[in-house]
Design a protein around this motif. Sequence first.
Motif, short mmCIF file in Angstrom:
data_model
loop_
_atom_site.label_atom_id
_atom_site.label_comp_id
_atom_site.label_asym_id
_atom_site.label_seq_id
_atom_site.Cartn_x
_atom_site.Cartn_y
_atom_site.Cartn_z
N SER A 101 -39.07 -43.80 -35.05
CA SER A 101 -40.32 -43.79 -35.82
C SER A 101 -40.00 -43.41 -37.26
N LEU A 102 -40.61 -44.12 -38.15
CA LEU A 102 -40.38 -43.89 -39.58
C LEU A 102 -41.38 -42.87 -40.10
N ARG A 103 -40.90 -42.03 -40.99
CA ARG A 103 -41.79 -41.03 -41.57
C ARG A 103 -42.76 -41.70 -42.52
N PRO A 104 -43.96 -41.15 -42.64
CA PRO A 104 -44.94 -41.70 -43.60
C PRO A 104 -44.43 -41.57 -45.04
N TYR A 105 -44.93 -42.44 -45.87
CA TYR A 105 -44.56 -42.42 -47.29
C TYR A 105 -45.15 -41.20 -47.99
N ASP A 106 -44.41 -40.72 -48.99
CA ASP A 106 -44.96 -39.78 -49.97
C ASP A 106 -44.79 -40.48 -51.32
N ALA A 107 -45.15 -39.84 -52.41
CA ALA A 107 -45.12 -40.49 -53.72
C ALA A 107 -43.71 -40.97 -54.08
N LYS A 108 -42.70 -40.15 -53.83
CA LYS A 108 -41.33 -40.54 -54.20
C LYS A 108 -40.81 -41.69 -53.33
N SER A 109 -41.03 -41.62 -52.05
CA SER A 109 -40.52 -42.69 -51.18
C SER A 109 -41.26 -44.01 -51.44
N LEU A 110 -42.54 -43.94 -51.78
CA LEU A 110 -43.30 -45.15 -52.11
C LEU A 110 -42.74 -45.78 -53.38
N GLU A 111 -42.43 -44.95 -54.38
CA GLU A 111 -41.85 -45.48 -55.61
C GLU A 111 -40.47 -46.07 -55.36
N ARG A 112 -39.66 -45.44 -54.53
CA ARG A 112 -38.34 -45.98 -54.19
C ARG A 112 -38.48 -47.34 -53.50
N SER A 113 -39.44 -47.44 -52.62
CA SER A 113 -39.67 -48.70 -51.92
C SER A 113 -40.10 -49.79 -52.91
N ALA A 114 -40.96 -49.43 -53.86
CA ALA A 114 -41.41 -50.39 -54.88
C ALA A 114 -40.23 -50.82 -55.76
N LEU A 115 -39.38 -49.87 -56.13
CA LEU A 115 -38.21 -50.21 -56.94
C LEU A 115 -37.27 -51.15 -56.20
N ARG A 116 -37.05 -50.90 -54.93
CA ARG A 116 -36.19 -51.79 -54.14
C ARG A 116 -36.78 -53.19 -54.10
N TYR A 117 -38.09 -53.27 -53.96
CA TYR A 117 -38.74 -54.58 -53.89
C TYR A 117 -38.58 -55.35 -55.20
N VAL A 118 -38.86 -54.70 -56.34
CA VAL A 118 -38.78 -55.42 -57.62
C VAL A 118 -37.35 -55.72 -58.03
N GLU A 119 -36.38 -54.96 -57.52
CA GLU A 119 -34.99 -55.30 -57.85
C GLU A 119 -34.51 -56.49 -57.04
N ARG A 120 -35.12 -56.74 -55.90
CA ARG A 120 -34.72 -57.86 -55.05
C ARG A 120 -35.49 -59.14 -55.34
N PHE A 121 -36.74 -59.02 -55.76
CA PHE A 121 -37.60 -60.19 -55.89
C PHE A 121 -38.30 -60.21 -57.24
N ALA A 122 -38.39 -61.40 -57.84
CA ALA A 122 -39.28 -61.58 -58.98
C ALA A 122 -40.69 -61.55 -58.39
N THR A 123 -41.58 -60.83 -59.02
CA THR A 123 -42.89 -60.64 -58.41
C THR A 123 -43.97 -60.44 -59.47
N THR A 124 -45.18 -60.28 -59.01
CA THR A 124 -46.33 -60.00 -59.87
C THR A 124 -46.91 -58.65 -59.47
N ARG A 125 -47.83 -58.16 -60.30
CA ARG A 125 -48.51 -56.90 -59.96
C ARG A 125 -49.22 -57.02 -58.62
N GLY A 126 -49.92 -58.13 -58.44
CA GLY A 126 -50.68 -58.35 -57.21
C GLY A 126 -49.79 -58.41 -55.97
N LYS A 127 -48.66 -59.10 -56.08
CA LYS A 127 -47.76 -59.21 -54.93
C LYS A 127 -47.11 -57.86 -54.62
N LEU A 128 -46.79 -57.09 -55.64
CA LEU A 128 -46.22 -55.76 -55.40
C LEU A 128 -47.26 -54.85 -54.74
#
Length: 191
Positions: free
Chosen positions: A7-34
């Motif tokens: 089971s994965l732990r729930p997100y907190d502010a730091k882990s959510l930001e890390r997840s967002a950073l990983r996403y934008v480094e892998r994919f070209a995206t828009t605000r809406g898609k992020l």
Amino acid sequence: MPGRKPSLRPYDAKSLERSALRYVERFATTRGKLADYLTRKLRERGWAEESEPPVEALAERFAELGYIDDRAWGEAKAAAMTRRGLGARRVRQALGAAGIAGEDMAAIDEAAGDAAVESAVAFARRKRIGPFGPGSDDRAVIERQVGQMVRAGHPPDLARRIARMEPPSSDPEFRFEDADDVAARLKSSLS
């Protein structure tokens, strides 16, 4: 137990930001898609803090930092769709679904509108419609071809013109490289 996912732990502010950073480094995206991605991840894992998750704020901050550029993403997506032969309506739908709106959408829409004839000819060439097909006077065949073009986002009147066009030469071995000639003929007939 083997095969059971931890089971994965729930997100907190730091882990959510890390997840967002990983996403934008892998994919070209828009605000809406992020924002959609982060919302989906929060649904899967939950939120550990009492305040609301800063999904929109993260997307805005990443745009301000230059990690996300809605207009550049939209222009690239629109250009790719236009090259594939999709019409302005389909381009608008795809960009709207990705969260592109306002002046970004207006600028991209104008560029897609300028390439409407070339895009329609590219689609007709790819699907062997009108001057690129075997040729037919059968009304049902022409209407089916028009339907294909309309579903691809092209205006019905342009689709009908292309579907009814004859190959630009009487040569039975008409070459597909003559698409520029077809586009030029079509533009001159629209003027």
